[in-house]
Design an enzyme around this catalytic site. Structure first.
Site, PDB file in Angstrom:
ATOM      1  N   GLU A 194      40.475 -18.236  23.471  1.00 24.03           N
ATOM      2  CA  GLU A 194      39.443 -17.715  22.569  1.00 24.03           C
ATOM      3  C   GLU A 194      39.862 -16.405  21.900  1.00 24.03           C
ATOM      4  OE1 GLU A 194      35.675 -17.564  24.578  1.00 24.03           O
ATOM      5  OE2 GLU A 194      35.467 -19.742  24.577  1.00 24.03           O
ATOM      6  N   GLU A 236      36.893 -26.299  27.883  1.00 19.58           N
ATOM      7  CA  GLU A 236      35.616 -25.831  28.427  1.00 19.58           C
ATOM      8  C   GLU A 236      34.533 -26.746  27.898  1.00 19.58           C
ATOM      9  OE1 GLU A 236      34.830 -21.628  27.924  1.00 19.58           O
ATOM     10  OE2 GLU A 236      36.910 -21.102  28.430  1.00 19.58           O
TER      11      GLU A 236
END
Length: 800
Positions: free
Chosen positions: A426, A506
């Protein structure tokens, strides 16, 4: 024909003399081999920054005695938001801590090389030896070592001091802990030795009939003169028998490394796999003349790993869907300081539930974690960094990323469990349209492949509905891309980028539209989206285990929406994954209970509030309750006090979850699952009466007297029939005596107040847990649990 015969004879003679030389070398008188010694005991600690604490004569008599691994943040009180506490750190504190240890250096070590190897210090560690700075290491998640030879006084007492500066806390987006939270090792070697993490074992060709094993060994000569050595490499099979040997000679220049390569061909290799995690051992011996000056063992596995953009992941030629979870390194009240048994227990429990893969979020794990994954058969995605220059690591990234990435890859490259390197999570750079972020990713990938060309490199990206990471080439800079919460784009991206290898890095463990609709959860679980798409090689739920930090709000100290709580107790929803991941028939009852005393975190990650008990005194038999049954059986019949509530068929309900809405009646609720005419599995919940005692159960009653081993003891509040009482919680006090010590107590509640390390926590829904640690000498370890108005519970453990 004569030339072919000569070549054949020459080859056979060469093999014969090499074998003789190897046997001769292996039988030679051993010299001064390496010492690799655990350095965890007998440290002193102070949470302050006293002037001169690095000096050998500094008086540390009033400092606390501690044993590593150690996380001082768990010893401090919480800070509320009004006091400056931060949710990312779970409202816990950092600070500046000092560690000191006095140790003897034998005179015989003169002329040898001595180093201290730290598996992990959080963070900004400065190491001093006898008052002199030996080195500095800023990143809290990678291992490092410093050569301290020139700072030592042989034949005398020496002092090592470590300053750990976490005054800038918080420095991760989750709970990081503070201090020397992993092991420390003392290494003593000859000046000529195998370099730190200096062996690299790969298996470039693997089949059931034959495997090629390649070994690259980096030798270090820290002496003042060049020297000639022999390198003997032996392969031992999982039974311990030597199955191959090779010998090489090398001239080593002074004060420089040299890497030697050797290759082996093994017939009928014993493969490492998920259900048969067989491990070989490479035994490396370095000889100077007739003496062995270094000996080094490297466990490894022989396995074939392949990723395909259309068909997913293959292990030893077999298609395997990764059924994974993301986990951080913390474990309830232990914090980040996790003894080896914690890792082993966690992985064994996850594997028993049905997991076959773990993504280390978002940093390299402890080496003991990977050792356990190797032994138990668990796939691992090893991850280097979170956020890069847009995160807390930004001030160090430019100067340190290469060293930290190298530390991860070199240390972990021989673990067969590790199948993929992930270099970032991220990052803000994913949306950098200037191209600088893409160049950074390309550099990280190139360095990984230079250090270990046998594995692919991945990056994980967060949702971006403008897809800037595709416009700037970021996602195309690696072969493998992890998608965090990007399910709507899987099919279109696979069509547009057919060479991209995709996985769900995720994933919400359940689709939910918010608290107002929890009782209507009819959406399809995300798992099915992954199971039905061959091109997605894996599913990794966020998060598998509850953890400290990233709090959803005070008083919660963590993220409580995993399928395990911080004690590694399975929550009711874990049965869904057992039902869809395992072939064993399962039937598990769960009751939807909006009155559960739990903070459930963020709406989008939550399941309905589920209970595994049948105690609802606020209801009478006119009130309806929602009963769910997780199952993989063809049909299930539900009974309340032996009265049938009807039969449901699996084919008629989504999510492997059968549903009944029935009137509540105390007593007994039973579910029986059938495949065809046969009962395949069942489950039962009984209404508990008033508590009459405590039940104390240990997962292990026989412990090693090594000062490290653990036993987990479950504490249950029970009625006269032995049923756990979920609605009469009370404080429990723990006393520990004999050959061990109290380590921590927990109840699974991330909103629990007070010190984490106290020994008097309340039960939560009738349960709590205590962890005790064995001493370094044998004897009996006694644990007593007490609660007001109830008789004590006692258990004896053997330490030997």
């Amino acid at each position: 024909m004569p030339n072919k015969m000569c070549n054949f004879v020459h080859m056979r003679l060469t093999r014969f003399f090499t074998t003789c030389l190897a046997l001769s070398l292996s039988l030679t008188l051993l010299g001064a081999e390496r010492l690799h010694q655990n350095f965890d005991f007998d440290w002193k600690f102070s949470l302050s920054a006293p002037a001169g604490a690095e000096a050998p004569g500094f008086n540390d008599a009033r400092w606390a005695a501690v044993q590593l691994p150690h996380d001082w943040s768990m010893e401090l009180p919480y800070l509320s938001p009004q006091e400056g506490g931060k949710p990312s750190m779970g409202f816990m504190q950092g600070g500046v801590g000092w560690y000191r240890k006095t140790f003897a250096v034998p005179a015989a070590w003169k002329g040898r090389r001595v180093s201290l190897e730290f598996d992990g210090v959080y963070h900004r560690a400065t190491v001093y030896v006898n008052g002199r700075e030996a080195g500095f290491h800023p990143y809290g998640y990678t291992a490092f070592a410093f050569d301290i030879t020139d700072y030592l006084i042989p034949g005398a007492q020496n002092v090592v001091a470590v300053k750990v500066d976490h005054s800038d806390c918080p420095t991760s987006r989750w709970y990081s802990g503070s201090g020397i939270y992993r092991h420390v090792w003392l290494n003593v070697t000859d000046p000529v030795h195998v370099a730190l993490w200096g062996t690299a074992v790969t298996t470039p060709s693997v089949s059931a009939g034959q495997a090629v094993v390649r070994v690259a060994t980096t030798l270090q000569n820290d002496g003042a003169k060049a020297t000639t050595v022999s390198l003997l490499s032996e392969l031992r099979n999982p039974s311990g028998r030597t199955v191959a040997r090779a010998v090489a000679q090398a001239d080593l220049p002074a004060d420089a490394p040299r890497t030697l390569e050797q290759s082996f061909v093994l017939d009928a290799p014993v493969l490492w796999d998920l259900d048969t995690p067989n491990l070989y051992t490479l035994v490396t011996t370095v000889l100077r003349g007739p003496l062995a000056v270094d000996r080094y063992e490297t466990p490894f596995g022989i396995r074939d790993v392949r990723f395909d953009p259309d068909k997913g992941f293959f292990l030893n030629g077999r298609s395997v869907k990764m059924k994974g979870g993301d986990i951080h390194q913390d474990a309830g009240s232990l914090g980040a300081a996790m003894p080896d048994r914690v890792h082993e227990r966690r992985i064994a429990l996850m594997k028993e539930t049905g997991f076959n893969a773990i993504r280390c979020s978002h940093n390299p794990p402890a080496r003991e974690f990977l050792d356990a994954c190797d032994r138990l058969g668990m796939l691992v995605i090893d991850e280097a960094f979170d956020k890069w220059k847009s995160g807390y690591y930004r001030q160090w990234f430019d100067d340190w990323w290469e060293a930290d990435l190298a530390a991860m890859v070199r240390r972990d490259r021989n673990h067969p469990s590790v199948v993929l390197w992930s270099v970032g999570n991220e990052t803000s750079e994913q949306g950098d349209l200037s191209g600088e972020g893409t160049k950074r990713l390309q550099a990280l990938r190139a360095e990984c492949e230079r250090l270990d060309p046998s594995r692919k490199v991945a990056v994980t990206t967060m949702p971006d509905y403008d897809r800037k990471f595709d416009k700037n080439g970021f996602n195309s800079a690696v072969e493998v891309v992890g998608y965090n919460y990007q399910e709507p784009f899987y099919d279109s991206d696979h069509a547009q980028y057919p060479g991209r290898i995709i996985y769900g890095s995720e994933v919400f463990p359940y689709y939910s539209a918010g608290r107002e609709r929890m009782r209507e959860y009819i959406e399809r679980n995300p798992w099915y989206d992954y199971a039905e798409r061959d091109f997605i090689f894996g599913y990794f739920m966020w998060a598998a285990v509850d953890y400290w930090g990233e709090s959803s709000g005070w008083p919660s100290k963590g993220w409580p929406t995993g399928i395990y709580d911080v004690c590694m107790h399975e929550k009711p929803q874990a049965a869904f994954f057992r039902a869809v991941w395992k072939d064993d028939p399962i039937v598990k009852i769960a009751v939807e209970d909006p009155g559960l005393p739990l903070d459930r975190g963020k709406d989008m990650w939550t399941w309905p509030l589920l209970a595994s008990h049948w105690n609802f005194p606020r209801y009478d038999n006119t009130q309806m309750v929602q009963v769910d049954v997780f199952t993989n059986c063809e049909r299930v019949e539900l009974f309340v006090n032996d009265v049938s509530m009807g039969t449901r068929r699996l084919a008629d309900f989504p999510n492997n979850t059968l549903k009944w809405r029935i009137p509540y009646s105390p007593g007994r609720i039973t579910a029986r699952g059938y495949n065809g005419a046969d009962e395949a599995a069942s489950d039962e919940l009984r209404t508990a009466g008033e508590p009459v005692g405590l039940r104390l159960r240990a997962d292990r009653t026989d412990l090693a007297a090594n000062g490290q081993d653990l036993s987990y003891l479950e504490i249950e509040l029970v009625d006269a029939q032995g049923v756990v009482v979920p609605d009469a919680d009370r404080p429990v006090h723990i006393r520990v005596g004999g050959a061990g010590r109290f380590l921590c107590m927990d109840n699974g509640d991330t909103a629990d107040g007070g010190s984490q390390l106290r020994a008097d926590k309340p039960t939560l829904m009738g349960r709590a847990q205590v962890v005790v640690q064995a001493a370094r000498s044998g004897g009996t370890l006694r644990v007593i649990a007490s609660a007001d108005g109830l008789p004590d519970a006692e258990i004896l453990l053997i330490v030997r």
